[in-house]
Design an enzyme around this catalytic site. Structure first.
Site, mmCIF file in Angstrom:
data_model
loop_
_atom_site.group_PDB
_atom_site.id
_atom_site.type_symbol
_atom_site.label_atom_id
_atom_site.label_comp_id
_atom_site.label_asym_id
_atom_site.label_seq_id
_atom_site.Cartn_x
_atom_site.Cartn_y
_atom_site.Cartn_z
ATOM 1 N N PHE A 217 0.861 -1.189 0.000
ATOM 2 C CA PHE A 217 0.000 0.000 0.000
ATOM 3 C C PHE A 217 0.893 1.234 0.000
ATOM 4 O O PHE A 217 1.729 1.403 0.887
ATOM 5 C CB PHE A 217 -0.908 0.031 1.242
ATOM 6 C CG PHE A 217 -1.875 1.177 1.238
ATOM 7 C CD1 PHE A 217 -3.164 1.030 0.742
ATOM 8 C CD2 PHE A 217 -1.496 2.436 1.702
ATOM 9 C CE1 PHE A 217 -4.051 2.103 0.718
ATOM 10 C CE2 PHE A 217 -2.376 3.508 1.674
ATOM 11 C CZ PHE A 217 -3.658 3.340 1.182
ATOM 12 N N LYS A 357 2.674 10.375 8.642
ATOM 13 C CA LYS A 357 2.079 9.862 9.891
ATOM 14 C C LYS A 357 2.812 10.346 11.154
ATOM 15 O O LYS A 357 2.726 11.506 11.495
ATOM 16 C CB LYS A 357 2.017 8.335 9.843
ATOM 17 C CG LYS A 357 1.060 7.845 8.725
ATOM 18 C CD LYS A 357 0.620 6.442 8.929
ATOM 19 C CE LYS A 357 -0.178 5.876 7.793
ATOM 20 N NZ LYS A 357 -1.589 5.801 8.023
ATOM 21 N N THR A 381 2.121 23.946 -4.041
ATOM 22 C CA THR A 381 1.996 25.247 -3.380
ATOM 23 C C THR A 381 2.612 25.250 -1.981
ATOM 24 O O THR A 381 3.490 26.044 -1.673
ATOM 25 C CB THR A 381 0.510 25.661 -3.287
ATOM 26 O OG1 THR A 381 -0.027 25.667 -4.597
ATOM 27 C CG2 THR A 381 0.359 27.044 -2.657
HETATM 28 C C1 PLP Z 1 2.954 2.574 3.776
HETATM 29 C C2 PLP Z 1 2.022 3.684 3.408
HETATM 30 N N1 PLP Z 1 2.317 4.473 2.365
HETATM 31 C C3 PLP Z 1 1.530 5.485 2.004
HETATM 32 C C4 PLP Z 1 0.370 5.765 2.679
HETATM 33 C C5 PLP Z 1 -0.499 6.914 2.257
HETATM 34 O O1 PLP Z 1 -0.452 7.920 3.195
HETATM 35 P P1 PLP Z 1 -1.618 9.029 3.251
HETATM 36 O O2 PLP Z 1 -2.853 8.307 3.699
HETATM 37 O O3 PLP Z 1 -1.125 10.032 4.228
HETATM 38 O O4 PLP Z 1 -1.763 9.587 1.897
HETATM 39 C C6 PLP Z 1 0.017 4.973 3.783
HETATM 40 C C7 PLP Z 1 -1.227 5.245 4.521
HETATM 41 O O5 PLP Z 1 -1.706 4.507 5.324
HETATM 42 C C8 PLP Z 1 0.863 3.902 4.153
HETATM 43 O O6 PLP Z 1 0.568 3.115 5.181
#
Ligand code: PLP
Length: 500
Positions: A217, A357, A381
């Site tokens: 993900f 995060k 921006t």
């Molecule tokens: C490993 C990883 N990459 C990217 C993201 C995407 O982050 P965001 O939800 O802040 O766009 C997440 C979100 O949970 C993630 O766990």
């Protein structure tokens, strides 16, 4: 603070005695001594089911404006403190999910409240700059003191961004730009390249690809989504690039009983990676970069060995592909090291490391070679938010001052021990307990039982998250101490006893 040490101790003792006297409750996690944490509450306190009446009312109201199917309940952030999230119905829950793993040191940490009440920081809050063109005077210092002070090995450069997806999206662009600059020998682009780029054609828009892993993900924006393979609903109806997807190892647990099978499985996946790199080169869509999470989080908390990642890094270098480690969920200390990739024990683990995060700001670290050669190529921006750098500086001070990585390792060990014991006790329900630091997970026999457990746990005052098809993930803040672990294990045991 409203809670005296005496009343806290009393509540803890009562709580422990209560747990031990519940009939049918065979598991009893020992009560670890509680250190004083001024801003934390004593334990969960539940007044209604969750969501309660006020939450349901607000969900209805918001439902007139937007899709609310994902809303769990509404929160009272003023009253939330430390490891406890308070909802609008006055329920106080031990939060082991922390806003999808994004609260580093608990709610309303006094150090952060103090920082935000400092009048010297007011203009940073009020005036959000376009950082790429008009940064404030203290910006280089603040970045040095915050993000650069925890830069991964070999990286002295960092670009801030707003969120995880935005960070990955721009990191992918940085990899493509690096790859094409390498191919054209660092000369200026031709007129033909400039012309065709305006009409989405090659050679200006080249057919390059990014190799990702099944179950990974990396976000929901268009480029990221082409490398996200955790759930169909995230991807449905959205066009995607024809980019290679390699299998991620499916390890069998307990690891020590399956070392031979797991080594074979990892070798199989690595072979596939090399195979796909070759195939995509032949197709005319060479792999410019490989992106991977150190632990596949949303996809079900899938782990691989340090040896697997070391080999993968070598494969990337051998084929001239950039190696991008996505630490959006694993970064910030929850695995027991500040970056999960530090567990691999390498001097040169990555070319790009993205984060968000727990780091409060999004962004990515990169090696010198990945610096874009022209302005506005990696740009938007805001390019982050200086208030988040202020907060991050303070969060890092708290982590150092309070030795929170040591705490994470201690709590993580207690959590893994407890999960292993519960898994032995409830063998028909739980399996595959796994984790690093407090970044832990356990599988449940099926999706329906998993959801039932999550709901029952929430009504008992424990907030947990799901991931993958049937896993529960544990994502506490770094201030989740050993006594919180024992409090959780006892309550979780009560829930499991009801399910059995
Ligand atoms: C490993 C990883 N990459 C990217 C993201 C995407 O982050 P965001 O939800 O802040 O766009 C997440 C979100 O949970 C993630 O766990």
């Amino acid at each position: 603070m409203a809670y005296s040490v005496i009343s806290r101790r009393l509540a803890l003792t009562l709580n422990t005695n209560l747990r031990l006297s519940v009939s049918g409750c065979r598991y009893a996690s020992k009560a670890a001594p509680k250190a004083q944490v001024d801003f934390d509450y004593d334990g969960p306190s539940m007044k209604t089911e969750v969501p309660g009446p006020r939450s349901r009312e607000l969900t209805k109201q918001l439902g007139e404006i937007q899709n609310v199917a994902a809303v769990n309940f509404f929160c009272n952030y003023e009253e939330s403190r430390g490891n406890y999230l308070v909802d609008v119905d006055g329920n106080r829950m031990l939060d082991i999910y922390t806003q999808i793993s994004s609260i580093p040191i608990g709610y309303n940490h006094p150090a952060l409240l103090k920082l935000m009440s400092n009048p010297n920081n007011l203009s940073t809050v009020v005036n959000r700059p376009a950082l790429g063109i008009l940064p404030p005077e203290n910006f280089p210092d603040k970045i040095t003191e915050s993000l650069l002070s925890v830069a991964p090995s070999g990286m002295t450069r960092v670009q801030t961004m707003a969120c995880g997806s935005c960070s990955n999206e721009n990191a992918y662009k940085a990899m493509f730009i690096w790859y094409r600059n390498k191919e054209r020998g660092h000369t200026s682009p031709s007129n033909e390249e400039l012309r065709t780029s305006m009409i989405n054609q090659g050679p200006g828009c080249p057919d390059l690809s990014i190799l990702s892993f099944m179950g990974g993900f990396h976000g929901r924006t268009l480029g990221c989504l082409a490398t996200t393979h955790s759930k169909a609903i995230h991807k449905l109806d959205v066009p995607a690039f024809d980019w290679p997807i390699a299998p991620f190892p499916k390890l069998q647990y307990p690891l020590e009983e399956f070392s031979r099978e797991n080594a074979q499985e990892e070798a199989r996946c690595l072979e596939q990676v090399e195979d796909l790199i070759g195939k995509w080169r032949q197709k005319g869509k060479p792999v410019a970069g490989i992106v991977i999470e150190p632990i596949q989080a949303e996809g079900g908390d899938n782990h691989a060995s340090a040896e697997f990642f070391r080999s993968l890094r070598k494969i990337a270098s051998k084929h001239g592909c950039a190696f991008h480690v996505d630490e959006v969920q694993t970064g910030g200390g929850c695995t027991g090291k500040f970056w999960a990739h530090e567990h691999w024990g390498m001097d040169d683990p990555a070319d790009i490391v993205s984060f968000s995060k727990k780091l409060l700001t999004g962004g990515f670290y990169y090696k010198d070679a990945f610096q874009a050669d022209q302005p506005y190529r990696i740009f938007n921006t805001w390019m982050g938010d200086p208030t988040k750098n202020l907060l991050l500086s303070e969060v890092l001070s708290v982590i150092r001052r309070e030795n929170l990585l040591v705490e994470v390792n201690r709590s993580g060990k207690a959590l893994m021990n407890g999960l292993n014991e519960l898994q032995a006790q409830y063998a028909g329900i739980l399996s595959r307990a796994r984790g690093q630091g407090t970044f832990c997970a356990i599988d449940v026999c099926d999706d329906a039982t998993r959801n039932n457990i999550l709901q029952k746990a929430r009504n008992k005052g424990i907030l947990l998250g799901a991931c993958g098809d049937r896993s529960i993930r544990f994502r506490p803040a770094l201030v989740f101490k050993e006594y919180h672990v024992h409090m959780f294990l006892n309550l979780f045991n009560d829930v499991l006893a009801q399910i059995k």
